[in-house]
Write an enzyme that holds these catalytic residues in place. Structure first.
Site, PDB file in Angstrom:
ATOM      1  N   HIS A 192       1.036  -1.378   0.282  1.00 46.64           N
ATOM      2  CA  HIS A 192      -0.042   0.063  -0.099  1.00 46.64           C
ATOM      3  C   HIS A 192       1.335   1.585  -0.067  1.00 46.64           C
ATOM      4  O   HIS A 192       0.298   2.041  -0.696  1.00 46.64           O
ATOM      5  CB  HIS A 192      -0.844  -0.281   1.280  1.00 46.64           C
ATOM      6  CG  HIS A 192      -2.070  -1.178   0.974  1.00 46.64           C
ATOM      7  ND1 HIS A 192      -2.489  -2.021   0.902  1.00 46.64           N
ATOM      8  CD2 HIS A 192      -3.469  -0.517   1.034  1.00 46.64           C
ATOM      9  CE1 HIS A 192      -3.674  -3.231   1.014  1.00 46.64           C
ATOM     10  NE2 HIS A 192      -4.335  -1.783   0.889  1.00 46.64           N
ATOM     11  N   ASP A 222      -9.207  -0.221  -4.934  1.00 43.80           N
ATOM     12  CA  ASP A 222      -8.224  -1.316  -3.517  1.00 43.80           C
ATOM     13  C   ASP A 222      -7.125  -1.841  -3.722  1.00 43.80           C
ATOM     14  O   ASP A 222      -7.528  -2.757  -4.553  1.00 43.80           O
ATOM     15  CB  ASP A 222      -9.672  -1.423  -2.720  1.00 43.80           C
ATOM     16  CG  ASP A 222      -9.109  -2.095  -1.297  1.00 43.80           C
ATOM     17  OD1 ASP A 222      -8.357  -2.297  -0.407  1.00 43.80           O
ATOM     18  OD2 ASP A 222      -9.254  -1.155  -0.708  1.00 43.80           O
ATOM     19  N   ASP A 261      -7.372   3.767  -0.534  1.00 43.56           N
ATOM     20  CA  ASP A 261      -6.663   3.010  -1.367  1.00 43.56           C
ATOM     21  C   ASP A 261      -6.482   4.253  -2.147  1.00 43.56           C
ATOM     22  O   ASP A 261      -5.122   5.012  -2.132  1.00 43.56           O
ATOM     23  CB  ASP A 261      -6.416   1.744  -1.607  1.00 43.56           C
ATOM     24  CG  ASP A 261      -5.891   0.908  -0.681  1.00 43.56           C
ATOM     25  OD1 ASP A 261      -6.611   1.147   0.711  1.00 43.56           O
ATOM     26  OD2 ASP A 261      -6.221  -0.288  -1.175  1.00 43.56           O
TER      27      ASP A 261
END
Length: 375
Positions: free
Chosen positions: A138, A272, A259
């Site tokens: 991420h 995401d 995200d």
């Protein structure tokens, strides 16, 4: 200076001070007072002894606490997707929950993680599993410039993130190869130009945090809404899945993190990143496996909440906003399973929630707020 020298200096200083009178000390101070232009004032210390402080005498009385007669609304709280699927209010919404074990929700026999092939994993499939790996990915994509085609720069970023999260630098080439696959693949089978490598930094928002005022929500209400607007086989089965949720009716605020949101040709898309390990081959990340994970992990509920939040966000920022014209799609990108050689049907789950369902969720879940007019 040694100790003897220090003693001599102290003795000489003391003898010199003995020969000084009050005038010797006072004269420099008076000169300083004169030069201060009335900002300094010399005064002698008063010889009078001050009066002794006596506290105010008050009447003694017995103390007692007041009895609380109000009512605490136990249904009001700040909630999140994590809370809804766990029933535990102490679980907060964070950037990555791909590897989180959720209380009360067991892995199903025959699920992708239980049926992964036993062969030795290679490449990105061999990268360590777990929450730390998910957070690394991420963070990496959050700071990655998608349009910059500079291998040295990308590898340097990868190396920095690997060191930051405590992974060996031997993974640099493998993760670089994964990044190249994800940036170069078409997100849509019908649109070969829709690639992340075309999305500029100014056309995306990373880790979009949201809050929206939440009406009273319950398992029964959620099930009813999804059952009424189910438009695919997955969503037709999902309402029964919702019955497995175990949370008390709540209201207050819903919060979370998306995200990434990006803009492409006038539409806004939700992304995401998922680091879930589903197997050692690209075949393990086909649409059937992805749908199974999306249902078992309640990601279907997650992306509808996120879509609702993005819908509300866009309504406050686009004067002529219309869901059908401005809302693009939802992409859940399972990072380990993306490979352009296999095509966009592997590693990418995509959906566009029907506008009627988003409006129904808006009507039934969100407290009314005033529209913000922007110039």
């Amino acid at each position: 200076l040694d100790s003897k020298d220090q003693e001599n200096i102290v003795e000489l200083t003391a003898n010199k001070l003995k020969g000084l009178g009050d005038e010797d000390f006072l004269s420099p101070l008076l000169e300083l007072e004169k030069k201060s232009a009335s900002t300094l004032k010399l005064a002698e210390v008063p010889n009078k002894i001050g009066e002794k402080y006596l506290p105010v005498q008050v009447e003694k009385r017995d103390l007692s606490f007041r009895k609380f007669s109000g009512k605490i609304d136990r249904e009001w709280q700040v909630s999140s997707f994590s809370y809804l699927i766990s029933g535990k209010s102490y679980l907060i919404e964070r950037e990555d929950r791909d590897a989180m074990i959720l209380p009360g929700i067991d892995k199903q026999e025959g699920s992708p993680e239980m049926t992964a092939r036993e062969e030795e994993p290679q490449g990105i499939f061999s990268f360590p599993k777990g929450t730390k790996a998910g957070i690394l990915f991420h963070d990496l994509f959050e700071h990655l410039n998608f349009t910059q085609n500079n291998p040295a720069h990308i590898k340097r970023l990868v190396a920095d993130k690997l060191k930051e999260y405590g992974f060996e630098l031997t993974w640099v080439e493998i993760i670089y190869e994964m990044i190249q696959k994800i940036l170069s693949i078409s997100l849509e089978p019908e649109d070969k130009n829709l690639k992340l490598s075309c999305i500029r930094d100014e056309d995306r928002i990373n880790e979009l945090e949201f809050y929206f005022p939440l009406k009273l929500i319950s398992v029964k209400k959620l099930k009813s809404l999804f059952a009424e607007y189910a438009d695919t086989p997955l969503k037709m089965e999902f309402p029964e899945r919702i019955e497995r949720l175990d949370f008390s009716p709540i209201k207050g605020f819903m919060k979370g993190f998306i995200d990434m949101v990006f803009q492409y040709q006038g539409r806004f898309y939700l992304v995401d990143w998922k680091s879930n390990y589903l197997g050692n081959r690209v075949e393990d990340y086909g649409q059937e496996k992805l749908r199974e994970v999306m249902e078992n992990e309640f990601y279907v509920l997650q992306y509808h909440i996120y879509s609702l939040a993005l819908h509300q966000y866009l309504k406050t920022r686009i004067l002529d906003y219309d869901y059908e014209r401005h809302f693009g799609k939802v992409y859940y990108i399972f990072l380990r399973g993306v490979d352009p050689d296999w095509g966009p049907e592997y590693g990418i789950y995509r959906d566009r929630p029907p506008g009627e369902l988003i409006e129904a969720l808006c009507e039934n879940l969100i407290e009314k707020t005033k529209r913000i007019d922007r110039e």
